[in-house]
Design an enzyme around this catalytic site. Structure first.
Site, mmCIF file in Angstrom:
data_model
loop_
_atom_site.group_PDB
_atom_site.id
_atom_site.type_symbol
_atom_site.label_atom_id
_atom_site.label_comp_id
_atom_site.label_asym_id
_atom_site.label_seq_id
_atom_site.Cartn_x
_atom_site.Cartn_y
_atom_site.Cartn_z
ATOM 1 N N ASP A 232 0.881 -1.161 0.000
ATOM 2 C CA ASP A 232 0.000 0.000 0.000
ATOM 3 C C ASP A 232 0.923 1.216 0.000
ATOM 4 O O ASP A 232 1.467 1.611 1.021
ATOM 5 C CB ASP A 232 -0.875 -0.039 1.253
ATOM 6 C CG ASP A 232 -2.106 0.829 1.097
ATOM 7 O OD1 ASP A 232 -2.231 1.513 0.073
ATOM 8 O OD2 ASP A 232 -2.932 0.815 2.022
ATOM 9 N N LEU A 233 1.115 1.799 -1.156
ATOM 10 C CA LEU A 233 2.174 2.792 -1.402
ATOM 11 C C LEU A 233 2.259 3.881 -0.323
ATOM 12 O O LEU A 233 1.317 4.623 -0.089
ATOM 13 C CB LEU A 233 1.938 3.460 -2.769
ATOM 14 C CG LEU A 233 3.052 4.415 -3.209
ATOM 15 C CD1 LEU A 233 4.365 3.689 -3.375
ATOM 16 C CD2 LEU A 233 2.661 5.122 -4.485
ATOM 17 N N ASP A 234 3.417 3.989 0.288
ATOM 18 C CA ASP A 234 3.679 5.019 1.300
ATOM 19 C C ASP A 234 2.715 4.937 2.475
ATOM 20 O O ASP A 234 2.515 5.930 3.188
ATOM 21 C CB ASP A 234 3.630 6.428 0.674
ATOM 22 C CG ASP A 234 4.839 6.691 -0.200
ATOM 23 O OD1 ASP A 234 5.846 5.978 -0.051
ATOM 24 O OD2 ASP A 234 4.787 7.606 -1.033
ATOM 25 N N GLU A 235 2.098 3.780 2.669
ATOM 26 C CA GLU A 235 1.129 3.650 3.752
ATOM 27 C C GLU A 235 1.551 2.594 4.765
ATOM 28 O O GLU A 235 0.754 2.148 5.571
ATOM 29 C CB GLU A 235 -0.260 3.301 3.180
ATOM 30 C CG GLU A 235 -0.884 4.366 2.309
ATOM 31 C CD GLU A 235 -1.278 5.619 3.078
ATOM 32 O OE1 GLU A 235 -1.539 5.508 4.293
ATOM 33 O OE2 GLU A 235 -1.311 6.690 2.468
#
Lengths: 290, 290, 290, 290
Positions: A232-235
């Site tokens: 979950d990109l940059d999460e």
């Protein structure tokens, strides 16, 4: 100034469902083995149905020689409580690979703290999708591998990178402003072992040119977040965050410089804690015993 | 917003010489009693000949009724390891007295955080050597006692204060800008139970008018230190410190306002940690499990 | 990332007794010359009998060629108001010498920020009373001069240093953990042009081993102060201060590492402001227009 | 401690397109009027085609009596440069209305700083859509008006509020955790005169329950943003931002308490700067001369 390493120092990290008797069992085990507990932290989320987290640092005579014995014997206790756990030896220095693109500020901060002895880590390998930083990396005596990435070659590039990571016995990866998104398969192979840094604003500025947007709204704080990479990109789970104060005199270029400086600080702390096994991950958050 | 209190929650605080088996013994004891450990922190200063500190928060069925039973049984373990220790019940709200002179900022911060439920404490009593703050204190439904202090009456004044402190069953005292020096005998009676706040500068400005000196040297940070009172004036164990950024536009009056604001913040945190038994004192330093 | 330099940009810095008409005269002069004011800051300490400070940044067509003409013409206005003043060209990059001993953290921070373009300065010269840092300095293409200092040779050493400083056309000096006290004569020659960095605590810990003392009292913040050197040791005008948060888990070695990191940050900011002529000194304080 | 007010002190705030001669004209005007400039700040965004901002604080004999004369005469200069501008007298205390719902932390911080003399403002009026805070407000001698708001009565409620605001001669409004969205028409009437506070995270957590989301991702900093209200919800010009450090031990309730504390701090600073005419707004950003 190097931090002195202690012979025979071990770290035991445990996560499991909270239940009575965990600490007693762990303590009894360590006591019986002749361990001297140096530092111990526990945290549990909720007395009913919650999770339990523990980090114990202890000294054990001849630990290096007895590592596998201790590990094997502890696995029985671990099984009893269905623990996720690992045993680490302070003596075994972790091996870190750094992935970079063209920006050097995070790379150089890590290299400096490594050479000064602040970061107790080995850095055998830097991988980049550009040649720009080869000279500086090699001047530190570190291998630099250029692996270009295009949409077409991405899978092959990751495969090449993996080969290098295994050849160099890499324990974890730092994305020091590496401007490529890793594939789910790659991330999976290094779960909770890839640290990323990215700028953060209050509030967030979505989309392209966040510094320009931050400038246009006159933000007063520029931040950065270091986190483990998930798909979950940059999460992924946050390890550390920091901010620097700015004002209306900062133009977009000044804000970017402030951003670089705060990224360096947040990333270096996150790497230090990871190296020293101070970070436990549960679901999408970290427990940090520092 | 009140923090919810948990029924039957206990806190055990331990200091002793570091030695093998402490954690195992404590854990086994709590396990046997049926306790569920919620949070546990340990810290030891040095593996060889050092000190060991522990704070365990646990839930125990019917703890309120069994408090004395648990306390008595634990005293055997405590004796074995020569512990300095205490058992606290979260349910038993601590009773705090505030000493003030004329300045109200620290007093009002504590009163507001108390009324808002942020500080889980009872405040039955305020003592002052001036009448100035009577109305505001009484408007909160708190008893205000005026005890003037002169060089001649100091001993008598402290004696009167002590009587009140005992009558009101006070557990600890906060000097919220109380501009009197307490006698060694008084301090001794409330060892590690008197919290003071005072301004702090980097570097220090010795002597009278520190804000004027800070102004004249153009300091960029104004700080405050909250500490336990010892007989070494303003040199007791530090609980919390904080700073605020200032600039050359701050005149001496502005610096004093900044000083007030940073004092409020540092003191409120120190009191919160004391209330929640998060502070252990060893020699002249604190171990804070927060 | 380099900050872009603007052609024909000038900075005018003024200090004088406050009196009516200063701003009007300066503005009229600049207007008449065809200057476009980009940024202007003024500060006055006190309307009656106080001091007036001004920093004007302006663009002037063909400023480089007209520098001396502007300077000469302005001197008439300056004389009228008995100003202390100087005119600077952004185009003329300042020349900085760094003095070091054995510790490298401040040196390397400055070198990195210089190479990355963050610090718009030339660094032709590093002087040290030890040989330890020669290699690292020379790897940056900077001249390294070893000038040992003993009680007997101090005067001669300073004389040698001065010769180098003049030969290299040095504008200002940074003491990046230079463990020698400069003589009054030397300091006088470079008044408000020597920047020093030293650790700072709240409150101060006087005498030897401050980190040990800070550890023993359990400080919660570690600070640093960057200041201009005067002959009152470590008591010169403060340029910047910063703190980092620490806790009881920090041993003396960890506190020293924190101290190094906070020194780097405070020093780099102070140097940046000095380079950009953002600092005015009056008596023992700085006015910083940043 | 009250900040002392100076008789005859004025503040002139100017925004206009940058062009040669502005400062000279303003200075000449003030000089001619017999003004003594106490503090003057200017900022311009870009030498070519940019904006110019200025705040001048000055003393003028008999300013109170001459206010309209000065204002009228200056309007000629203002017209020449097409300025947006205003002239303020320090002596004229601004009148602030506070809008609240049920949460009291921001309200009480403002009331305390007002009563202590830190905020130099009059607070004749508090408006709320709930009765909860009536007693505390009235205990400060301030009028409390209950104006309930439903979807159906919103227009009428705003109309009632406006009547009160005009009756009480209110200069600006602070939304101290007022949980209603104001209509575009209302916002328009008080452009750049409504200050709001809301929590801010790095990175942002969109949607409901941000504290729960922040907890689930283990954030390390909790922030707050004070801004002027525009019709782009929570996207108006930022006045001040602040953060507090938290850790994994903070549950959702603890994070909310941290959020309250950081909101108080950021809002109080923003209000202080607004009161002292230190904030200029241009497009969607603020220029703050503090």
């Amino acid at each position: 100034m190097k931090r002195t390493k202690t012979l025979n120092r071990a770290r035991l990290l445990i996560s499991c469902s909270d239940q009575p008797g965990i600490v007693a069992s762990v303590s009894a085990f360590l006591h019986e083995k002749g361990a001297n507990i140096v530092q111990s932290d526990q945290y549990s989320t909720d007395p009913e149905g919650g999770m339990f987290f523990m980090r114990v640092e202890f000294d054990l005579p001849a630990f290096t020689e007895r590592f596998h014995e201790v590990e094997e014997e502890f696995s029985a206790i671990a099984a009893q409580f269905a623990m996720t756990w690992r045993l680490e030896s302070e003596r075994k220095t972790k091996r870190m690979a750094i992935f970079v693109s063209k920006e050097d500020h995070c790379l150089l901060e890590l290299l400096w703290r490594w050479r000064s002895g602040e970061l107790d880590v080995d850095i055998p390998l830097v991988i980049s999708n550009h040649e720009d930083l080869r000279d500086i990396v090699e001047s530190y005596g570190i291998s630099f591998h250029y692996i270009p990435v295009t949409k077409e070659t991405k899978q092959e590039a990751e495969s090449d990178a993996k080969t290098l990571l295994y050849d160099y016995h890499i324990d974890f990866i730092v994305l020091a402003r590496y401007m490529q998104i890793l594939s789910p398969a790659f991330v999976q192979d290094f779960e909770h072992r890839i640290i990323n840094i990215h700028h953060s604003f209050l509030p967030a500025f979505i989309g392209a040119n966040p510094y320009k947007k931050a400038f246009e709204r006159g933000v007063k704080l520029i931040g950065a977040t270091a986190h483990y990479v998930t798909n979950d990109l940059d999460e992924g789970p946050i390890i550390e965050q920091e901010v620097l104060r700015v004002n209306h005199r900062y133009d977009t270029a000044d804000l970017k410089i402030a951003g670089r400086n705060v990224e360096k600080i947040a990333l270096a702390r996150a790497v230090d804690w990871h190296i020293n096994d101070k970070v436990l991950v549960h679901e999408n958050k970290t427990i940090i015993f520092n």
